[in-house]
Motif scaffolding. Structure first.
Motif, PDB file in Angstrom:
ATOM      1  N   ASN A 174       0.819  -1.210   0.000  1.00 30.70           N
ATOM      2  CA  ASN A 174       0.000   0.000   0.000  1.00 30.70           C
ATOM      3  C   ASN A 174       0.856   1.264   0.000  1.00 30.70           C
ATOM      4  O   ASN A 174       0.410   2.305   0.473  1.00 30.70           O
ATOM      5  N   GLN A 175       2.059   1.186  -0.494  1.00 26.66           N
ATOM      6  CA  GLN A 175       2.958   2.339  -0.542  1.00 26.66           C
ATOM      7  C   GLN A 175       3.754   2.301  -1.835  1.00 26.66           C
ATOM      8  O   GLN A 175       3.824   1.276  -2.515  1.00 26.66           O
ATOM      9  N   SER A 176       4.377   3.424  -2.158  1.00 28.38           N
ATOM     10  CA  SER A 176       5.134   3.529  -3.403  1.00 28.38           C
ATOM     11  C   SER A 176       6.636   3.404  -3.213  1.00 28.38           C
ATOM     12  O   SER A 176       7.331   2.878  -4.078  1.00 28.38           O
ATOM     13  N   LEU A 179       8.116  -0.171  -3.199  1.00 29.80           N
ATOM     14  CA  LEU A 179       7.853  -0.783  -4.501  1.00 29.80           C
ATOM     15  C   LEU A 179       8.781  -0.212  -5.567  1.00 29.80           C
ATOM     16  O   LEU A 179       9.227  -0.934  -6.464  1.00 29.80           O
ATOM     17  N   THR A 180       9.070   1.072  -5.470  1.00 36.08           N
ATOM     18  CA  THR A 180      10.020   1.679  -6.408  1.00 36.08           C
ATOM     19  C   THR A 180      11.389   1.047  -6.252  1.00 36.08           C
ATOM     20  O   THR A 180      12.088   0.772  -7.238  1.00 36.08           O
ATOM     21  N   CYS A 193       0.405  -2.246  -6.583  1.00 35.12           N
ATOM     22  CA  CYS A 193       0.307  -1.021  -5.783  1.00 35.12           C
ATOM     23  C   CYS A 193      -1.158  -0.776  -5.451  1.00 35.12           C
ATOM     24  O   CYS A 193      -1.975  -0.545  -6.339  1.00 35.12           O
ATOM     25  N   ARG A 196      -2.555   3.787  -4.009  1.00 29.44           N
ATOM     26  CA  ARG A 196      -1.677   4.939  -4.207  1.00 29.44           C
ATOM     27  C   ARG A 196      -1.692   5.475  -5.638  1.00 29.44           C
ATOM     28  O   ARG A 196      -0.956   6.393  -5.956  1.00 29.44           O
ATOM     29  N   TYR A 197      -2.520   4.880  -6.486  1.00 33.87           N
ATOM     30  CA  TYR A 197      -2.731   5.477  -7.805  1.00 33.87           C
ATOM     31  C   TYR A 197      -4.201   5.380  -8.122  1.00 33.87           C
ATOM     32  O   TYR A 197      -4.672   4.446  -8.778  1.00 33.87           O
ATOM     33  N   ALA A 204       1.844   7.453  -6.583  1.00 31.55           N
ATOM     34  CA  ALA A 204       2.669   6.530  -7.356  1.00 31.55           C
ATOM     35  C   ALA A 204       3.185   7.152  -8.650  1.00 31.55           C
ATOM     36  O   ALA A 204       4.114   6.628  -9.273  1.00 31.55           O
ATOM     37  N   LEU A 208       7.166   5.675  -8.720  1.00 33.14           N
ATOM     38  CA  LEU A 208       6.894   4.271  -9.006  1.00 33.14           C
ATOM     39  C   LEU A 208       6.570   4.021 -10.468  1.00 33.14           C
ATOM     40  O   LEU A 208       7.193   3.170 -11.121  1.00 33.14           O
ATOM     41  N   VAL A 219       2.864  -2.636 -13.596  1.00 30.09           N
ATOM     42  CA  VAL A 219       2.211  -2.299 -12.334  1.00 30.09           C
ATOM     43  C   VAL A 219       0.778  -2.808 -12.383  1.00 30.09           C
ATOM     44  O   VAL A 219       0.049  -2.558 -13.345  1.00 30.09           O
ATOM     45  N   VAL A 221      -2.674  -2.412 -10.357  1.00 30.60           N
ATOM     46  CA  VAL A 221      -3.257  -1.428  -9.446  1.00 30.60           C
ATOM     47  C   VAL A 221      -4.403  -2.057  -8.677  1.00 30.60           C
ATOM     48  O   VAL A 221      -5.309  -2.657  -9.254  1.00 30.60           O
TER      49      VAL A 221
END
Length: 330
Positions: A174-176, A179-180, A193, A196-197, A204, A208, A219, A221
């Protein structure tokens, strides 16, 4: 329904994926027959990507999803599950509502991002799913275990992929930020993700999504309705699995006013919004009933006038550089 490939893995995912948390009794009980009918409706609508996790209903999601798909040709759909929480038997009674699921507390979750924990978790998932393989395995919510994940869990997934045990690997959070890091520092095929988008927030988009494009990765979503807020922004709505604050609720209400001014339901705009970015391969939609599935598919396929996005920008509800999708889903 159109499909894209996750990174360079060769694993296809349909534009809409089925998120199987809700059929495990997320927030409220769901019966076996309703769960099966929900998966059936997704299949009938052309969905061929299904995502689950041990965490969802402490194994109930995997068991129900596996049962619902058992008669299907295993090569005709893509299946993903997650590792990081091992389920240990528990006979203390009670329910699992403290973790959000209306199921008996037959097991306890235990964080385990060791290499052995990853392998055990996957083996247990295969048993619950009743299958010999999954296509995509994601490290699930490793927020508080960052260094161990990169030191132990990720290499274990890479080994499983090299051995042909899984076809694609990644992480779901639940975060960017982290993940980045997966996209820039590892050889994951995709990341999931959640929240966050969305039409409500686009964090994101800062790092990201550009990192995914640069690395040629995908990605997925999740959480496009921000825990339900964008499906129905009303007092008592949830945001990030908790009651929405007054400020967040007011912004969601303004988004609804703006979309409805163009004859578009807010949930349609929210569901379709992520497809405007080229890194997005699939959007996961959770549903607890066949009717919810059919509504999601109708919203995905419905029309979105180009003036909608201009209207959101004019009201200060969408940044000028935020990409928007085209008029129709397939």
């Amino acid at each position: 329904m159109p499909a894209r490939t996750l990174g360079r893995s060769g694993v296809p995912v349909t534009a809409l994926g089925f998120g199987a948390a809700a059929i495990a009794g997320l927030y409220e009980e769901v019966g076996d027959d309703d769960a099966a009918a929900t998966v059936e409706a997704a299949w009938d609508a052309g969905v061929r990507y299904f995502d689950t996790a041990p965490h969802y209903g402490i194994g109930r999601s995997e068991r129900r999803l596996g049962a619902a798909l058992r008669t299907r040709n295993r090569d005709s759909y893509t299946l993903s599950t997650k590792v990081g929480r091992v389920l240990d038997p528990y006979d203390g009674g009670g329910d699992d509502l403290a973790h959000g699921f209306a199921v008996p507390a037959t097991h306890r979750r235990r964080w385990d991002f060791s290499a052995d924990g990853v392998r055990r978790s996957l083996e247990d998932s295969l048993t619950r799913l009743g299958t010999d393989r999954v296509d995509l395995v994601l490290l699930h919510d490793p927020d508080e275990h960052e260094e161990q994940v990169f030191r132990e869990a990720y290499p274990a997934l890479e080994e499983l992929r090299s051995q042909g045990m899984v076809r694609a690997i990644g992480a779901g959070m639940n975060q960017s930020r982290m993940l980045t890091r997966f996209l820039t520092d590892t050889d994951v095929d995709a990341v999931l993700c959640a929240g966050r988008y969305t039409l409500l927030e686009q964090g994101a988009l800062e790092t990201l999504l550009p990192a995914a494009v640069a690395a040629g990765r995908s990605v997925i979503v999740g959480g496009v309705f921000n825990s339900g807020l964008l499906a129905d922004p009303a007092p008592g709505a949830t945001y990030d699995y908790a009651p929405a604050s007054g400020e967040v609720l007011r912004r969601a209400e303004r988004l609804r006013e703006a979309t409805e001014a163009h004859g578009v339901p807010l949930r349609r705009a929210a569901l379709r919004f992520p497809f405007g970015h080229p890194a997005v391969a699939s959007v996961l939609v959770g549903a607890r009933s066949a009717d919810q599935v059919r509504d999601a598919v109708a919203q995905y396929r419905g029309h979105l006038p180009g003036a909608l996005w201009d209207g959101l920008r004019a009201r200060g509800l969408l940044g000028g550089g935020v990409p928007a999708p085209g008029g129709y889903g397939a």
